[in-house]
Design a protein around this motif. Structure first.
Motif, PDB file in Angstrom:
ATOM      1  N   GLU A  36       0.896  -1.234  -0.052  1.00 34.20           N
ATOM      2  CA  GLU A  36      -0.155   0.044   0.145  1.00 34.20           C
ATOM      3  C   GLU A  36       0.789   1.158  -0.007  1.00 34.20           C
ATOM      4  OE1 GLU A  36      -3.260   2.278   2.700  1.00 34.20           O
ATOM      5  OE2 GLU A  36      -2.883   0.206   2.972  1.00 34.20           O
ATOM      6  N   ARG A  47      -5.076   5.659 -11.662  1.00 34.81           N
ATOM      7  CA  ARG A  47      -4.688   4.458 -10.985  1.00 34.81           C
ATOM      8  C   ARG A  47      -3.614   3.851 -11.523  1.00 34.81           C
ATOM      9  NH1 ARG A  47      -7.172   2.555  -5.979  1.00 34.81           N
ATOM     10  NH2 ARG A  47      -7.721   4.526  -6.514  1.00 34.81           N
ATOM     11  N   HIS A  51       0.253   3.354 -10.417  1.00 36.00           N
ATOM     12  CA  HIS A  51       0.764   2.273 -10.508  1.00 36.00           C
ATOM     13  C   HIS A  51       2.189   1.969 -11.154  1.00 36.00           C
ATOM     14  CE1 HIS A  51      -2.568  -0.608  -8.711  1.00 36.00           C
ATOM     15  NE2 HIS A  51      -2.649   0.536  -8.342  1.00 36.00           N
ATOM     16  N   GLN A  72      -2.072  -1.519  -4.053  1.00 35.04           N
ATOM     17  CA  GLN A  72      -2.817  -0.361  -3.976  1.00 35.04           C
ATOM     18  C   GLN A  72      -2.115   1.040  -3.534  1.00 35.04           C
ATOM     19  OE1 GLN A  72      -5.121  -1.426  -0.222  1.00 35.04           O
ATOM     20  NE2 GLN A  72      -6.192  -2.822  -1.316  1.00 35.04           N
ATOM     21  N   SER A  74      -2.738   5.456  -3.305  1.00 34.48           N
ATOM     22  CA  SER A  74      -3.727   6.509  -3.250  1.00 34.48           C
ATOM     23  C   SER A  74      -2.950   7.813  -2.846  1.00 34.48           C
ATOM     24  CB  SER A  74      -4.487   6.290  -2.311  1.00 34.48           C
ATOM     25  OG  SER A  74      -4.160   6.308  -1.113  1.00 34.48           O
TER      26      SER A  74
END
Length: 77
Positions: A36, A47, A51, A72, A74
């Protein structure tokens, strides 16, 4: 030779210095991890772009030394 979780974290933080990184070894084999990553550099990015930044930080080790990484990403909340 498998990658160590600390090595993955270090590589990500070198590329994204503000990142908060949490790594979990999913299988105990050093080949399957979950990560994460939260970073200001993700603001305004899709997204896929987020990545790509993380995979770029791993300098081609993804799919080789590092077999699998459940990712994940963010921006900070």
């Amino acid at each position: 030779m498998p990658m160590d979780a600390r090595e993955i974290e270090t590589m990500i933080k070198e590329a994204l210095p503000d990142a908060e990184v949490t790594i979990r070894d999913l299988a105990g084999d050093g080949d399957h991890y979950a990560a994460e990553v939260v970073s200001e550099q993700f603001v305004g990015k899709s997204r896929v772009e987020q990545h790509q930044l993380v995979y770029g930080a791993l300098q081609g080790k993804m799919g080789g030394v590092l077999h699998a990484l459940a990712l994940q990403t963010s921006p900070p909340k």
